[in-house]
Design a protein around this motif. Structure first.
Motif, PDB file in Angstrom:
ATOM      1  N   PRO A  51      60.633  21.121  -0.628  1.00  0.00           N
ATOM      2  CA  PRO A  51      59.947  22.158  -1.725  1.00  0.00           C
ATOM      3  C   PRO A  51      60.652  21.689  -2.554  1.00  0.00           C
ATOM      4  CG  PRO A  51      61.239  22.839  -0.469  1.00  0.00           C
ATOM      5  CD  PRO A  51      61.384  22.608   0.216  1.00  0.00           C
ATOM      6  N   VAL A  52      59.806  21.660  -4.407  1.00  0.00           N
ATOM      7  CA  VAL A  52      59.952  21.240  -5.062  1.00  0.00           C
ATOM      8  C   VAL A  52      58.942  21.948  -5.682  1.00  0.00           C
ATOM      9  CG1 VAL A  52      59.914  19.459  -6.776  1.00  0.00           C
ATOM     10  CG2 VAL A  52      60.115  18.750  -4.481  1.00  0.00           C
ATOM     11  N   ILE A  53      60.441  22.525  -6.727  1.00  0.00           N
ATOM     12  CA  ILE A  53      60.083  23.246  -8.257  1.00  0.00           C
ATOM     13  C   ILE A  53      59.738  22.826  -9.468  1.00  0.00           C
ATOM     14  CG2 ILE A  53      60.105  25.542  -9.120  1.00  0.00           C
ATOM     15  CD1 ILE A  53      59.269  25.647  -6.859  1.00  0.00           C
ATOM     16  N   ASP A  54      59.014  22.871 -10.086  1.00  0.00           N
ATOM     17  CA  ASP A  54      58.307  22.423 -11.759  1.00  0.00           C
ATOM     18  C   ASP A  54      59.251  23.171 -12.541  1.00  0.00           C
ATOM     19  OD1 ASP A  54      57.767  21.458 -14.009  1.00  0.00           O
ATOM     20  OD2 ASP A  54      56.390  20.096 -13.486  1.00  0.00           O
ATOM     21  N   LEU A  55      60.440  22.886 -13.266  1.00  0.00           N
ATOM     22  CA  LEU A  55      60.708  24.439 -14.004  1.00  0.00           C
ATOM     23  C   LEU A  55      59.982  24.664 -15.240  1.00  0.00           C
ATOM     24  CD1 LEU A  55      64.724  23.299 -13.597  1.00  0.00           C
ATOM     25  CD2 LEU A  55      63.345  25.618 -12.062  1.00  0.00           C
ATOM     26  N   SER A  56      59.558  23.724 -15.781  1.00  0.00           N
ATOM     27  CA  SER A  56      58.663  23.349 -16.842  1.00  0.00           C
ATOM     28  C   SER A  56      57.478  24.339 -17.075  1.00  0.00           C
ATOM     29  CB  SER A  56      58.786  22.265 -17.108  1.00  0.00           C
ATOM     30  OG  SER A  56      59.979  21.348 -18.049  1.00  0.00           O
ATOM     31  N   GLU A  57      56.921  24.290 -15.740  1.00  0.00           N
ATOM     32  CA  GLU A  57      55.531  24.659 -15.222  1.00  0.00           C
ATOM     33  C   GLU A  57      56.056  26.230 -14.839  1.00  0.00           C
ATOM     34  OE1 GLU A  57      51.751  25.437 -14.172  1.00  0.00           O
ATOM     35  OE2 GLU A  57      52.763  23.387 -14.663  1.00  0.00           O
TER      36      GLU A  57
END
Length: 110
Positions: A51-57
């Protein structure tokens, strides 16, 4: 200790490099329908889905900018049972490192 630096907006953050399995260029991730804000999707890393999290989002409410300095940090984290898993973090300006002693930092309390 070695830290990887990245930015969220104008603020700089440091991530303990010991938690990082690999730093990759930004890659295409597969979107997950109805995923919560901040979840960019999933990609295949060494034959396994990650899984991938977009820290900026997640932190700023806008997706990370697609730049040469935007990286995918593959990090280790313990799941609720204590098993180490992999998670992808999309981070802007993640191209520098620094060495610091752990005592140089103050816990945020979060």
């Amino acid at each position: 200790m070695l830290f990887i630096l990245f930015q969220l907006g104008r603020d700089c953050y440091a991530l303990d490099a010991a938690q990082v399995a690999e730093v990759l260029p930004l890659v295409q991730v597969k979107k997950i329908p109805h995923a919560p804000a901040g979840v960019a999707g999933v990609f295949t890393y060494r034959g396994a889905p990650v899984p991938v999290i977009d820290l900026s989002e997640l932190a700023l409410g806008r997706p990370a900018r697609t730049r040469l300095s935007t990286r995918l940090l593959i990090v280790h984290y313990p799941d609720p049972t204590g098993v180490r898993r992999l998670l992808g973090l999309i981070a802007e300006k993640a191209t520098e490192t620094m060495r610091r002693e752990p005592g140089d930092f103050t816990a945020s309390g979060v």
